[in-house]
Scaffold this active site. Structure first.
Site, PDB file in Angstrom:
ATOM      1  N   MET B  20      -1.002   8.189   1.268  1.00 24.66           N
ATOM      2  CA  MET B  20      -0.177   9.035   2.128  1.00 24.66           C
ATOM      3  C   MET B  20      -0.140   8.548   3.584  1.00 24.66           C
ATOM      4  O   MET B  20      -1.035   7.857   4.037  1.00 24.66           O
ATOM      5  CB  MET B  20      -0.746  10.463   2.161  1.00 24.66           C
ATOM      6  N   CYS B  21       0.900   9.021   4.320  1.00 21.73           N
ATOM      7  CA  CYS B  21       0.964   8.855   5.767  1.00 21.73           C
ATOM      8  C   CYS B  21      -0.039   9.831   6.398  1.00 21.73           C
ATOM      9  O   CYS B  21      -0.128  10.969   5.945  1.00 21.73           O
ATOM     10  CB  CYS B  21       2.355   9.176   6.303  1.00 21.73           C
ATOM     11  N   PRO B  22      -0.711   9.464   7.436  1.00 26.62           N
ATOM     12  CA  PRO B  22      -0.667   8.158   8.094  1.00 26.62           C
ATOM     13  C   PRO B  22      -1.796   7.231   7.661  1.00 26.62           C
ATOM     14  O   PRO B  22      -2.020   6.207   8.288  1.00 26.62           O
ATOM     15  CB  PRO B  22      -0.854   8.541   9.568  1.00 26.62           C
ATOM     16  N   ILE B  23      -2.485   7.585   6.548  1.00 28.22           N
ATOM     17  CA  ILE B  23      -3.591   6.743   6.096  1.00 28.22           C
ATOM     18  C   ILE B  23      -3.096   5.344   5.757  1.00 28.22           C
ATOM     19  O   ILE B  23      -3.752   4.344   6.052  1.00 28.22           O
ATOM     20  CB  ILE B  23      -4.309   7.374   4.857  1.00 28.22           C
TER      21      ILE B  23
END
Lengths: 324, 83
Positions: B20-23
């Protein structure tokens, strides 16, 4: 907010702050940014922080003053981004104002006049930002703050169509936009722009992957420009969408768009002329939304033609649809 | 897309499908930091939010996106590390 307090209807604008310890007209005080609290003798002192931005030096000094004068040692961030020092005894007004003045901090104002402008972070540091909203808010504060109007007059600046500064709810709002332009030779047909566009204004050609652009769907956010790996999408021009006649409160009204791509340098004229029209047509106690409804948007647009003229046509259609 | 493009060789690959964002961007940033200027990172990103956000952030960090290929439900990007 604090609007349950009785509005000053007497048009006394400037309150003398020196030596006023004994005789105080509480109605007058609100015009100077002093707002009566429930508690006896207690007032909120609203500071003037255009765009909600403060230097840390100033913040340190303000906090010392707040600590000294707030009987409950509390401050509150107003809905319009200004810092409010709560629980200030009205007998201390002269002193607190003098101390604030020493650090260059002004007190805000309420009542029927141009209010402190609000703004998002803008293009200085926010990746989405398209316009320098902070610079604009500072300009409005310096040029127009306190100008008398029939009722309150709120302005705000959003740097992009996400519109965090809620320009649709302002008497006059300015929202940043960018017009994208596509350069075919630089395009590799990677389709990222079509993915990046949240408005379906760009779809990829199934064969070449190159973009097919629908300007009617575009809200001019610039996502395509920022997503494009090869700079095939570029900025043609930046500007502001201008919205007028919005308000929140008990009976919210959504502002109407009256201009697109107004350049920075025309913003002061747009405000100046809008205030002119509002003052000429508005009755005391009427927000500009009500005046527009009563007098008609056409009258406003005619008055604004010297400023909006060349940049307005795209929106004539929209405003006509909105029943002008 | 032009016909006779030289094939870009990746020095490292990062499969961010399902991240997922922002990972996904943070992982990209950490990976690039461990690489040398001029080296190429191959990135696999999901369609939708990841591909809307990661490429522009990568660009803003000063790296160059050399190539983008749309594959089934995801994108394959070649990123060249900038200074």
């Amino acid at each position: 907010m604090t609007d349950h307090f009785v509005e000053d209807k007497t048009n006394k604008v400037n309150v003398k702050l020196e030596g006023m310890a004994e005789k105080v007209n509480f109605n007058d005080l609100k015009t100077g940014g002093f707002i009566k609290q429930r508690q006896k003798d207690m007032f909120t002192v609203r500071l003037r922080c255009p765009g909600g931005r403060l230097s840390t030096d100033k913040l340190v000094e303000i906090s010392k003053i707040a600590h000294k004068y707030s009987k409950k040692s509390v401050v509150h961030f107003s809905f319009r981004q200004s810092l409010e020092i709560l629980y200030v005894d009205y007998k201390e007004f002269g002193n607190i104002v003098a101390e604030l003045e020493k650090i260059g901090q002004k007190v805000a104002s309420c009542g029927p006049r141009v209010r402190v402008p609000t703004a998002c972070g803008g293009c200085e540091y926010n990746p989405n930002g398209l316009t320098d909203t902070q610079k604009m808010a500072d300009m409005v504060d310096k040029k127009f703050f306190g100008t008398p109007t029939p009722h309150k007059f709120k302005t705000s600046f959003s740097g992009c169509p996400i519109d965090c500064a809620r320009t649709k709810e302002m008497d006059l709002g300015f929202q940043g936009v960018v017009e994208p332009v596509w350069d075919e030779p630089s395009c590799t047909g990677c389709t990222i722009c079509a993915e990046a566009c949240k408005e379906d204004a760009i779809v990829s050609d199934p064969d070449t992957g190159k973009p097919i652009f629908d300007p009617k769907k575009c809200i001019f956010c610039g996502d395509c420009i920022r997503a494009c790996p090869t700079e095939a999408w570029k900025a043609k021009r930046y500007g502001h969408i201008v919205r007028v006649g919005g308000k929140h409160g008990r009976h919210p009204v959504e502002a109407i768009e009256v201009c697109a791509f107004l350049p920075d340098e025309k913003v002061p004229d747009a405000i100046q002329k809008s205030i002119e029209w509002y003052n000429a047509n508005g009755k005391r106690g009427e927000r500009i939304a009500t005046v527009l409804k009563r007098v008609g948007v056409r009258s406003y647009l005619d008055h604004m033609a010297p400023v909006f003229g060349a940049v307005a046509p795209a929106f004539a259609e929209t405003t006509d649809k909105q029943g002008v | 897309m032009s016909d006779a493009k030289p094939v870009i060789k990746a020095d490292a690959t990062l499969d961010l499908r399902g991240v997922m964002c922002p990972i996904n961007f943070v992982k990209t940033k950490l990976k690039i930091e461990a690489m040398e200027t001029g080296q190429v990172l191959e990135l696999l990103l999901d369609s939708g939010e990841p591909v809307q956000n990661v490429p522009k952030s990568v660009k803003e960090e000063g790296h160059k996106i050399l190539e983008v290929k749309k594959e089934d439900g995801h994108f394959r990007l070649m990123v060249k590390k900038g200074c």
